[in-house]
Motif scaffolding. Structure first.
Motif, mmCIF file in Angstrom:
data_model
loop_
_atom_site.group_PDB
_atom_site.id
_atom_site.type_symbol
_atom_site.label_atom_id
_atom_site.label_comp_id
_atom_site.label_asym_id
_atom_site.label_seq_id
_atom_site.Cartn_x
_atom_site.Cartn_y
_atom_site.Cartn_z
ATOM 1 N N GLY A 109 8.239 12.617 5.881
ATOM 2 C CA GLY A 109 7.552 13.043 4.664
ATOM 3 C C GLY A 109 6.718 12.007 3.939
ATOM 4 N N PHE A 110 6.678 10.788 4.422
ATOM 5 C CA PHE A 110 5.837 9.775 3.774
ATOM 6 C C PHE A 110 4.379 10.018 4.145
ATOM 7 N N THR A 111 3.484 9.766 3.208
ATOM 8 C CA THR A 111 2.050 9.877 3.453
ATOM 9 C C THR A 111 1.373 8.574 3.054
ATOM 10 N N GLU A 112 0.259 8.295 3.709
ATOM 11 C CA GLU A 112 -0.490 7.083 3.373
ATOM 12 C C GLU A 112 -1.137 7.247 2.004
ATOM 13 N N THR A 113 -1.191 6.175 1.245
ATOM 14 C CA THR A 113 -1.750 6.226 -0.100
ATOM 15 C C THR A 113 -3.190 5.731 -0.168
ATOM 16 N N ALA A 114 -3.657 5.039 0.871
ATOM 17 C CA ALA A 114 -5.028 4.542 0.884
ATOM 18 C C ALA A 114 -5.989 5.726 1.015
ATOM 19 N N PRO A 115 -7.150 5.690 0.441
ATOM 20 C CA PRO A 115 -7.756 4.551 -0.243
ATOM 21 C C PRO A 115 -7.410 4.468 -1.727
ATOM 22 N N ASP A 116 -6.636 5.436 -2.254
ATOM 23 C CA ASP A 116 -6.321 5.399 -3.683
ATOM 24 C C ASP A 116 -5.558 4.138 -4.068
ATOM 25 N N SER A 117 -4.604 3.764 -3.258
ATOM 26 C CA SER A 117 -3.882 2.514 -3.485
ATOM 27 C C SER A 117 -3.564 1.901 -2.123
ATOM 28 N N VAL A 118 -3.501 0.587 -2.087
ATOM 29 C CA VAL A 118 -3.174 -0.121 -0.863
ATOM 30 C C VAL A 118 -2.094 -1.131 -1.159
ATOM 31 N N GLY A 119 -1.273 -1.421 -0.154
ATOM 32 C CA GLY A 119 -0.253 -2.452 -0.322
ATOM 33 C C GLY A 119 -0.907 -3.828 -0.414
ATOM 34 N N MET A 120 -0.369 -4.663 -1.244
ATOM 35 C CA MET A 120 -0.839 -6.025 -1.383
ATOM 36 C C MET A 120 0.387 -6.929 -1.364
ATOM 37 N N ALA A 121 0.221 -8.136 -0.876
ATOM 38 C CA ALA A 121 1.363 -9.041 -0.755
ATOM 39 C C ALA A 121 0.932 -10.476 -0.978
ATOM 40 N N MET A 122 1.901 -11.312 -1.271
ATOM 41 C CA MET A 122 1.697 -12.742 -1.430
ATOM 42 C C MET A 122 2.969 -13.422 -1.012
ATOM 43 N N ARG A 123 2.878 -14.477 -0.232
ATOM 44 C CA ARG A 123 4.058 -15.263 0.141
ATOM 45 C C ARG A 123 3.935 -16.600 -0.584
#
Length: 125
Positions: A109-123
């Protein structure tokens, strides 16, 4: 804790130090692991969350020799059931979907959220 670190490595997730594992695991809102008949932990998943609105699925991993046997799906279904049972209606559940897990996540049941929102990360260093 050592099973957690081992599973991350064997399932090709980024390794974590003992210090990181000691700090991370108690911060789980929910967790699930799968154990083979020989007693070896072969799959896992965790939920990070505030208990009310946000729930983030993390550390979904199944060791390669046990992949394709429904373990990942069983772990994820259990975690989603816990959220459904314990969270208020309308909870927001998200995850970062690497290519190997996308088919399973879509199936549940998960759906992609792009292009409305995208995952972002920082290490951090």
């Amino acid at each position: 804790m050592e099973d957690y670190r081992r599973l991350r490595t064997e399932a090709d997730l980024s390794p974590v130090s003992r210090e990181q594992a000691v700090a991370a695991l108690p911060g789980s809102w929910a967790a699930c692991h799968a154990v083979a008949a020989n007693g070896t932990t072969v799959g896992m998943g965790r939920v990070l969350g505030d208990g009310g609105w946000y729930f983030h699925i993390v550390d979904m991993a199944v060791v390669p020799g046990h992949q394709g046997n429904g373990i990942g799906g069983a772990v994820l279904r259990h975690l989603l059931d816990v959220i459904r049972e314990q969270a208020p209606p309308g909870a927001f559940v998200n995850l970062l979907a690497d290519p190997p897990g996308r088919r399973l996540y879509r199936k549940l049941g998960f759906t992609e959220t792009a292009p409305d929102s995208v995952g972002m990360a920082m290490r951090l260093p």
